[in-house]
Design an enzyme around this catalytic site. Structure first.
Site, PDB file in Angstrom:
ATOM      1  N   ALA A 228       0.832  -1.218   0.000  1.00  0.00           N
ATOM      2  CA  ALA A 228       0.000   0.000   0.000  1.00  0.00           C
ATOM      3  C   ALA A 228       0.854   1.251   0.000  1.00  0.00           C
ATOM      4  O   ALA A 228       1.045   1.896  -1.033  1.00  0.00           O
ATOM      5  CB  ALA A 228      -0.935  -0.028   1.203  1.00  0.00           C
ATOM      6  N   ARG A 229       1.381   1.619   1.173  1.00  0.00           N
ATOM      7  CA  ARG A 229       2.178   2.830   1.310  1.00  0.00           C
ATOM      8  C   ARG A 229       3.328   2.564   2.266  1.00  0.00           C
ATOM      9  O   ARG A 229       3.150   1.984   3.336  1.00  0.00           O
ATOM     10  CB  ARG A 229       1.328   3.994   1.870  1.00  0.00           C
ATOM     11  CG  ARG A 229       0.174   4.423   0.971  1.00  0.00           C
ATOM     12  CD  ARG A 229       0.648   5.136  -0.291  1.00  0.00           C
ATOM     13  NE  ARG A 229      -0.453   5.677  -1.050  1.00  0.00           N
ATOM     14  CZ  ARG A 229      -1.152   5.012  -1.960  1.00  0.00           C
ATOM     15  NH1 ARG A 229      -0.849   3.744  -2.214  1.00  0.00           N
ATOM     16  NH2 ARG A 229      -2.148   5.584  -2.613  1.00  0.00           N
ATOM     17  N   ASP A 253       6.507  -4.164  -0.760  1.00  0.00           N
ATOM     18  CA  ASP A 253       6.640  -3.576  -2.101  1.00  0.00           C
ATOM     19  C   ASP A 253       6.826  -2.064  -2.065  1.00  0.00           C
ATOM     20  O   ASP A 253       7.195  -1.468  -3.067  1.00  0.00           O
ATOM     21  CB  ASP A 253       5.393  -3.921  -2.939  1.00  0.00           C
ATOM     22  CG  ASP A 253       5.502  -3.450  -4.386  1.00  0.00           C
ATOM     23  OD1 ASP A 253       6.522  -3.757  -5.035  1.00  0.00           O
ATOM     24  OD2 ASP A 253       4.570  -2.763  -4.861  1.00  0.00           O
ATOM     25  N   GLU A 258      12.063   5.972  -1.466  1.00  0.00           N
ATOM     26  CA  GLU A 258      12.375   5.170  -2.661  1.00  0.00           C
ATOM     27  C   GLU A 258      13.233   5.982  -3.621  1.00  0.00           C
ATOM     28  O   GLU A 258      13.083   7.203  -3.698  1.00  0.00           O
ATOM     29  CB  GLU A 258      11.069   4.734  -3.339  1.00  0.00           C
ATOM     30  CG  GLU A 258      10.179   3.861  -2.441  1.00  0.00           C
ATOM     31  CD  GLU A 258       8.861   3.454  -3.111  1.00  0.00           C
ATOM     32  OE1 GLU A 258       8.687   3.756  -4.312  1.00  0.00           O
ATOM     33  OE2 GLU A 258       8.019   2.844  -2.445  1.00  0.00           O
ATOM     34  N   HIS A 277       8.500  -1.679  -5.760  1.00  0.00           N
ATOM     35  CA  HIS A 277       7.254  -0.947  -6.012  1.00  0.00           C
ATOM     36  C   HIS A 277       6.640  -1.368  -7.351  1.00  0.00           C
ATOM     37  O   HIS A 277       6.434  -0.567  -8.263  1.00  0.00           O
ATOM     38  CB  HIS A 277       7.496   0.564  -5.989  1.00  0.00           C
ATOM     39  CG  HIS A 277       6.249   1.334  -5.652  1.00  0.00           C
ATOM     40  ND1 HIS A 277       6.272   2.526  -4.969  1.00  0.00           N
ATOM     41  CD2 HIS A 277       4.939   1.078  -5.902  1.00  0.00           C
ATOM     42  CE1 HIS A 277       5.032   2.975  -4.818  1.00  0.00           C
ATOM     43  NE2 HIS A 277       4.209   2.111  -5.380  1.00  0.00           N
ATOM     44  N   ALA A 280       1.727  -1.616  -9.417  1.00  0.00           N
ATOM     45  CA  ALA A 280       0.961  -1.182 -10.591  1.00  0.00           C
ATOM     46  C   ALA A 280       1.650  -1.540 -11.901  1.00  0.00           C
ATOM     47  O   ALA A 280       1.196  -1.136 -12.969  1.00  0.00           O
ATOM     48  CB  ALA A 280       0.731   0.327 -10.530  1.00  0.00           C
TER      49      ALA A 280
END
Length: 527
Positions: A228-229, A253, A258, A277, A280
């Protein structure tokens, strides 16, 4: 009409637009070239590379819509676009399936030791006995946050014969029942789950919500997932918990900062699966966001409603002149109500009094709902999707107009039903400045521009001073103070305007103080 597609937009979306309009594709475009050619275009599609600055928008004589093929819109000057009447859209749902599936992939990879097994196999090793995994079947999955991604993960987990317990303070029993999950407290989820996955937005309330203290309460053998975050799980604590065997494994993730370097605390810890990450990053998601934005551009250029606008939907200039000064106030009234709520909001009634009742106040009601949902939703809430998101969560929204008003020219009252009780917050304008003038039965005068600490308390000497000293000793500055009273003798409401976030530990101390009934921090930066 002409459309400019920049930054390597997927051809699928471009093909859709070419059926109706002239489309120029420039996968790599400099800032100087964009400034030079933008006046001839009616629509602009970008990803993250092109910066749509106020200067670009000023030169865009014909531009009607800017489409961001993705979620984040940090590269677009939204206030400048809004001021010029340009719609800005994104694709908040285009990567929902990708993020949902990645969460499941991470859970499976972690539980079956797939990354390390592959790595050693590639080296010619055969460590079959060393990498015995665990099954998902029969395990309890705790889902923290039941937005679209959290709900999607829950659905897929149930297909694996997992039991799902979910924590989301803003989901009601009816919605939970329709999803087939059991609603529990945060404590229930962290103490009863074999796997825990987080799907919350990163806010002052969720930042660091899972640290060593929470991990020590979890079941032996628990495994954590965060797609998520970054920052919701304390990274240093997670690394230490896995090393000590408090947590059996983790799959991460997203990160506080980052990209991640080799000195990151999670790097190199056996039992922790890391991906850069990728939530998506699927072919389908990239096509999906391209198609979403292309469909939005088609609708906008045809004068139809756009479902993913991140700025306000079109309103007549006459109505906008009346309601625009109230938009921010309306959002913050909604945000205040949800921050004070003890559970999921079941019903919202927005009452308008005064001259403002003579115009269409629908956009203001949407602003209230947007303010309510922004602090609690994983994805961005805008003026177009807010009503649908409220309906999804079982929140009934009504609007009432009453011409008569005392003390003020105009007044907006937000009433919310929460667990059978009613919360209410009232606001108006003093000149051009929004003010909260009543919280429940307490008369106040609060500028909702930063953060406010709301504390019902017993009206006696020393209570206010004790809180002031505590905040000061913790480096938290108070920029303003209000004390509201009601007809109930001995009760008051203290409202402090705060310049800094208040750590959870300090909030707990405040709540436990003698004479304090409750303490709630309303952070308007998240609304």
């Amino acid at each position: 009409m002409k459309v400019l597609a920049a930054d390597g937009i997927s051809p699928k979306g471009i093909e859709l637009l070419k059926k109706e309009f002239e489309v120029d594709v420039k996968d790599k475009i400099s800032a100087e070239e964009l400034l030079e050619i933008i006046p001839e275009y009616d629509a602009l599609m970008v990803r993250s590379a092109s910066k749509v600055t106020a200067e670009v928008i000023e030169r865009a004589k014909n531009l009607k819509i800017i489409g961001r093929a993705g979620v984040g819109v940090d590269n677009i000057d939204i206030p400048a676009a809004t001021a010029k009447g340009i719609i800005v859209i994104n694709s908040p749902g285009g990567n929902t399936i990708a993020a949902t599936e990645h969460t499941m992939a991470m859970m499976l990879a972690m539980s079956r030791n797939i990354p390390i097994a592959n790595e050693t196999m590639q080296k010619g090793e055969w460590n079959r006995k060393q990498y015995v995994g665990v099954e998902l079947r029969g395990k309890t999955l705790g889902v923290i946050g039941m937005g679209r991604i959290g709900a999607g993960v829950a659905k897929r987990a149930m297909a694996f014969d997992m039991d799902v317990i979910a924590y989301d303070p803003y989901i009601n029993e009816e919605r939970a029942k329709s999803l087939g999950v059991t609603i529990g407290t945060f404590e229930d989820v962290i103490t009863k789950s074999d796997f825990i996955t987080v799907h919350m937005p990163l806010t002052p309330d969720t930042k660091g919500m899972i640290g060593m203290e929470q991990m020590k309460k979890m079941k032996k053998g628990v495994r954590l997932v965060n797609c998520a975050r970054g920052g919701i799980i304390v990274e240093e604590d997670l690394a230490e918990a896995v090393k000590q065997g408090i947590v059996a494994g983790a799959a991460i993730d997203v990160y506080t900062s980052e990209p991640v370097g080799p000195d990151h605390p999670l790097v190199g810890v056996p039992g922790i699966v890391l991906t850069p990450h990728l939530g998506a990053s699927t072919v389908e998601a990239q096509i999906g966001v391209s198609l979403d934005v292309s469909e939005g551009i088609l609708a906008a250029l045809k004068g139809e409603p756009v479902a993913t606008a991140v700025n306000m939907a079109p309103v007549s200039p006459q109505v906008m002149k009346v309601i625009s000064p109230y938009l921010t106030l309306a959002e913050r009234l909604g945000g205040t109500v949800v921050s004070l709520a003890d559970g999921p909001v079941e019903k919202v009634e927005v009452v308008y009094n005064g001259e403002i009742t003579e115009v269409n106040t629908g956009l203001l009601t949407t602003a209230v709902v947007k303010g309510m949902l922004n602090p609690i939703m994983e994805n961005e809430v805008n003026y177009v999707n807010a009503p649908g998101l409220a309906k999804e969560r079982g929140i009934k929204v009504t609007e009432v107009k009453e011409k008569e008003v005392e003390d003020f020219t105009n007044l907006i009252t937000v009433k919310a039903q929460v667990a059978g009780k009613e919360l209410s917050v009232e606001g108006t304008l003093f000149g051009s400045e929004g003010r909260i003038v009543r919280i429940n039965k307490f008369r106040v005068d609060v500028d909702p521009h930063a953060r406010i600490l709301v504390c019902p308390h017993i009206n006696r000497p020393g209570v206010i001073g004790t809180i002031g000293s505590l905040l000061g000793n913790n480096g938290i500055n108070i920029s303003a103070m209000q004390v509201g009273k009601t007809e109930v003798e001995g009760t008051s409401l203290m409202v402090l305007t705060i310049d800094n976030d208040i750590p959870a530990a300090v909030m707990e101390v405040i709540k436990g103080m003698d004479g304090i009934s409750d303490a709630r921090l309303v952070n308007f930066y998240t609304i």
